[in-house]
Design a protein around this motif. Structure first.
Motif, PDB file in Angstrom:
ATOM      1  N   ALA A  30      -9.108  -3.190   6.846  1.00  0.00           N
ATOM      2  CA  ALA A  30     -10.236  -2.277   6.651  1.00  0.00           C
ATOM      3  C   ALA A  30      -9.861  -1.172   5.662  1.00  0.00           C
ATOM      4  O   ALA A  30     -10.674  -0.799   4.801  1.00  0.00           O
ATOM      5  CB  ALA A  30     -10.664  -1.688   7.992  1.00  0.00           C
ATOM      6  N   ALA A  31      -8.644  -0.651   5.767  1.00  0.00           N
ATOM      7  CA  ALA A  31      -8.186   0.391   4.843  1.00  0.00           C
ATOM      8  C   ALA A  31      -8.126  -0.135   3.417  1.00  0.00           C
ATOM      9  O   ALA A  31      -8.560   0.536   2.471  1.00  0.00           O
ATOM     10  CB  ALA A  31      -6.821   0.915   5.275  1.00  0.00           C
ATOM     11  N   PHE A  32      -7.603  -1.347   3.256  1.00  0.00           N
ATOM     12  CA  PHE A  32      -7.519  -1.960   1.929  1.00  0.00           C
ATOM     13  C   PHE A  32      -8.906  -2.055   1.299  1.00  0.00           C
ATOM     14  O   PHE A  32      -9.113  -1.640   0.153  1.00  0.00           O
ATOM     15  CB  PHE A  32      -6.872  -3.344   2.044  1.00  0.00           C
ATOM     16  N   SER A  33      -9.863  -2.587   2.035  1.00  0.00           N
ATOM     17  CA  SER A  33     -11.216  -2.735   1.506  1.00  0.00           C
ATOM     18  C   SER A  33     -11.831  -1.387   1.156  1.00  0.00           C
ATOM     19  O   SER A  33     -12.486  -1.237   0.122  1.00  0.00           O
ATOM     20  CB  SER A  33     -12.116  -3.461   2.514  1.00  0.00           C
ATOM     21  N   ALA A  34     -11.617  -0.402   2.013  1.00  0.00           N
ATOM     22  CA  ALA A  34     -12.179   0.925   1.763  1.00  0.00           C
ATOM     23  C   ALA A  34     -11.542   1.578   0.539  1.00  0.00           C
ATOM     24  O   ALA A  34     -12.226   2.218  -0.258  1.00  0.00           O
ATOM     25  CB  ALA A  34     -12.007   1.801   2.994  1.00  0.00           C
ATOM     26  N   LEU A  48      -3.619 -11.645   2.612  1.00  0.00           N
ATOM     27  CA  LEU A  48      -2.472 -10.756   2.476  1.00  0.00           C
ATOM     28  C   LEU A  48      -1.758 -10.542   3.814  1.00  0.00           C
ATOM     29  O   LEU A  48      -2.405 -10.414   4.849  1.00  0.00           O
ATOM     30  CB  LEU A  48      -2.924  -9.403   1.922  1.00  0.00           C
ATOM     31  N   THR A  49      -0.450 -10.477   3.764  1.00  0.00           N
ATOM     32  CA  THR A  49       0.335 -10.158   4.950  1.00  0.00           C
ATOM     33  C   THR A  49       0.225  -8.657   5.220  1.00  0.00           C
ATOM     34  O   THR A  49      -0.202  -7.887   4.343  1.00  0.00           O
ATOM     35  CB  THR A  49       1.820 -10.503   4.742  1.00  0.00           C
ATOM     36  N   ALA A  50       0.648  -8.246   6.380  1.00  0.00           N
ATOM     37  CA  ALA A  50       0.639  -6.814   6.705  1.00  0.00           C
ATOM     38  C   ALA A  50       1.489  -6.046   5.701  1.00  0.00           C
ATOM     39  O   ALA A  50       1.091  -4.971   5.232  1.00  0.00           O
ATOM     40  CB  ALA A  50       1.123  -6.590   8.131  1.00  0.00           C
ATOM     41  N   ALA A  51       2.651  -6.573   5.347  1.00  0.00           N
ATOM     42  CA  ALA A  51       3.526  -5.884   4.385  1.00  0.00           C
ATOM     43  C   ALA A  51       2.838  -5.738   3.033  1.00  0.00           C
ATOM     44  O   ALA A  51       2.903  -4.669   2.408  1.00  0.00           O
ATOM     45  CB  ALA A  51       4.848  -6.637   4.241  1.00  0.00           C
ATOM     46  N   ALA A  52       2.184  -6.787   2.569  1.00  0.00           N
ATOM     47  CA  ALA A  52       1.471  -6.719   1.288  1.00  0.00           C
ATOM     48  C   ALA A  52       0.299  -5.743   1.370  1.00  0.00           C
ATOM     49  O   ALA A  52       0.044  -4.991   0.417  1.00  0.00           O
ATOM     50  CB  ALA A  52       0.982  -8.104   0.883  1.00  0.00           C
ATOM     51  N   LEU A  53      -0.405  -5.741   2.487  1.00  0.00           N
ATOM     52  CA  LEU A  53      -1.510  -4.796   2.657  1.00  0.00           C
ATOM     53  C   LEU A  53      -1.002  -3.352   2.595  1.00  0.00           C
ATOM     54  O   LEU A  53      -1.625  -2.499   1.950  1.00  0.00           O
ATOM     55  CB  LEU A  53      -2.225  -5.042   3.989  1.00  0.00           C
ATOM     56  N   ILE A  54       0.117  -3.086   3.234  1.00  0.00           N
ATOM     57  CA  ILE A  54       0.688  -1.738   3.212  1.00  0.00           C
ATOM     58  C   ILE A  54       1.051  -1.344   1.782  1.00  0.00           C
ATOM     59  O   ILE A  54       0.686  -0.269   1.304  1.00  0.00           O
ATOM     60  CB  ILE A  54       1.908  -1.636   4.149  1.00  0.00           C
ATOM     61  N   GLU A  55       1.745  -2.226   1.080  1.00  0.00           N
ATOM     62  CA  GLU A  55       2.140  -1.935  -0.302  1.00  0.00           C
ATOM     63  C   GLU A  55       0.923  -1.737  -1.192  1.00  0.00           C
ATOM     64  O   GLU A  55       0.891  -0.808  -2.015  1.00  0.00           O
ATOM     65  CB  GLU A  55       3.014  -3.061  -0.846  1.00  0.00           C
ATOM     66  N   ASP A  56      -0.085  -2.581  -1.048  1.00  0.00           N
ATOM     67  CA  ASP A  56      -1.286  -2.447  -1.868  1.00  0.00           C
ATOM     68  C   ASP A  56      -2.045  -1.170  -1.532  1.00  0.00           C
ATOM     69  O   ASP A  56      -2.560  -0.493  -2.429  1.00  0.00           O
ATOM     70  CB  ASP A  56      -2.194  -3.667  -1.708  1.00  0.00           C
ATOM     71  N   CYS A  57      -2.112  -0.816  -0.260  1.00  0.00           N
ATOM     72  CA  CYS A  57      -2.770   0.436   0.132  1.00  0.00           C
ATOM     73  C   CYS A  57      -2.018   1.639  -0.432  1.00  0.00           C
ATOM     74  O   CYS A  57      -2.648   2.626  -0.850  1.00  0.00           O
ATOM     75  CB  CYS A  57      -2.890   0.536   1.650  1.00  0.00           C
ATOM     76  N   TRP A 153     -15.658   4.588   6.268  1.00  0.00           N
ATOM     77  CA  TRP A 153     -14.689   3.729   5.593  1.00  0.00           C
ATOM     78  C   TRP A 153     -14.477   2.417   6.339  1.00  0.00           C
ATOM     79  O   TRP A 153     -14.229   1.388   5.722  1.00  0.00           O
ATOM     80  CB  TRP A 153     -13.349   4.442   5.401  1.00  0.00           C
ATOM     81  N   VAL A 154     -14.610   2.435   7.647  1.00  0.00           N
ATOM     82  CA  VAL A 154     -14.353   1.241   8.452  1.00  0.00           C
ATOM     83  C   VAL A 154     -15.424   0.167   8.265  1.00  0.00           C
ATOM     84  O   VAL A 154     -15.213  -0.982   8.641  1.00  0.00           O
ATOM     85  CB  VAL A 154     -14.209   1.576   9.952  1.00  0.00           C
ATOM     86  N   LEU A 155     -16.544   0.523   7.685  1.00  0.00           N
ATOM     87  CA  LEU A 155     -17.656  -0.427   7.546  1.00  0.00           C
ATOM     88  C   LEU A 155     -17.556  -1.305   6.304  1.00  0.00           C
ATOM     89  O   LEU A 155     -18.200  -2.351   6.242  1.00  0.00           O
ATOM     90  CB  LEU A 155     -18.981   0.344   7.513  1.00  0.00           C
ATOM     91  N   VAL A 156     -16.773  -0.901   5.318  1.00  0.00           N
ATOM     92  CA  VAL A 156     -16.736  -1.607   4.036  1.00  0.00           C
ATOM     93  C   VAL A 156     -16.296  -3.057   4.197  1.00  0.00           C
ATOM     94  O   VAL A 156     -16.935  -3.971   3.675  1.00  0.00           O
ATOM     95  CB  VAL A 156     -15.830  -0.869   3.022  1.00  0.00           C
ATOM     96  N   GLU A 157     -15.219  -3.284   4.945  1.00  0.00           N
ATOM     97  CA  GLU A 157     -14.677  -4.647   5.043  1.00  0.00           C
ATOM     98  C   GLU A 157     -15.647  -5.609   5.702  1.00  0.00           C
ATOM     99  O   GLU A 157     -15.749  -6.767   5.312  1.00  0.00           O
ATOM    100  CB  GLU A 157     -13.353  -4.660   5.801  1.00  0.00           C
TER     101      GLU A 157
END
Length: 174
Positions: A30-34, A48-57, A153-157
């Motif tokens: 949800a954070a990534f999408s927002a 994306l894995t959790a690690a990739a999501l964290i890095e991308d965020c 922000w939580v609604l975007v995804e």
């Protein structure tokens, strides 16, 4: 053979880590999408894995022009907590478990590039505390995201999923 370690208790403790990790991953998606700012980010975040999501965020936060620097700092701290919790989660879930006499278990961490094994002693209480750490990291990220982008922000995804009427598959053939 498990000596002096209640298998049900161990399974329960590990299950708590897995459940909280799934929650963390959901918050990260949800954070990534927002942070991307598009309902179409959900097409990518499922792969994306959790690690990739964290890095991308983290990268998105650094370059996001709609978030002030003090709020970026708070968001980056929340993402670092997610990184640490996810790293510990990976150790607990993916390392090889062995038991020792008494109430402790050990995990044997090996690496792909080494034949060395690192032995970590863990108690069931520490495993349960890790579940709490993962949950706290997810909740901290939610608070930081709300501060950064407001409560919607939580609604975007989920927007694209709702429009399509079904989940978005990570399978490219679907």
């Amino acid at each position: 053979m498990l000596i002096d370690v209640d298998v049900d208790e161990l399974q329960h403790a590990l299950g708590g880590v897995v459940l909280e990790a799934a929650y963390l991953e959901r918050v990260l998606r949800a954070a990534f999408s927002a942070l991307v700012g598009s309902k179409y980010a959900a097409v990518v975040d499922g792969r994306l894995t959790a690690a990739a999501l964290i890095e991308d965020c983290e990268q998105l936060t650094r370059y996001h022009t709609g978030i002030s620097q003090p709020v970026k700092d708070v968001l980056m701290a929340a993402l670092r907590a997610c990184h640490e919790a996810n790293r510990e989660r990976n150790r607990v879930i993916h390392d090889t478990w062995a038991t020792r006499p008494g109430s402790a278990v050990v995990t044997l961490e090996g690496g792909r590039r080494s034949h060395d094994v690192t032995v970590s002693v863990r108690t069931l209480t520490e495993v349960r505390q890790l579940a709490d750490q993962v949950a706290d990291a997810a909740n901290g990220l939610k608070v930081a995201m709300t501060t950064a982008l407001g409560s919607n922000w939580v609604l975007v995804e989920d927007q694209l999923r709702q429009e399509l009427g079904h989940d978005i598959s990570a399978d490219p053939g679907s």
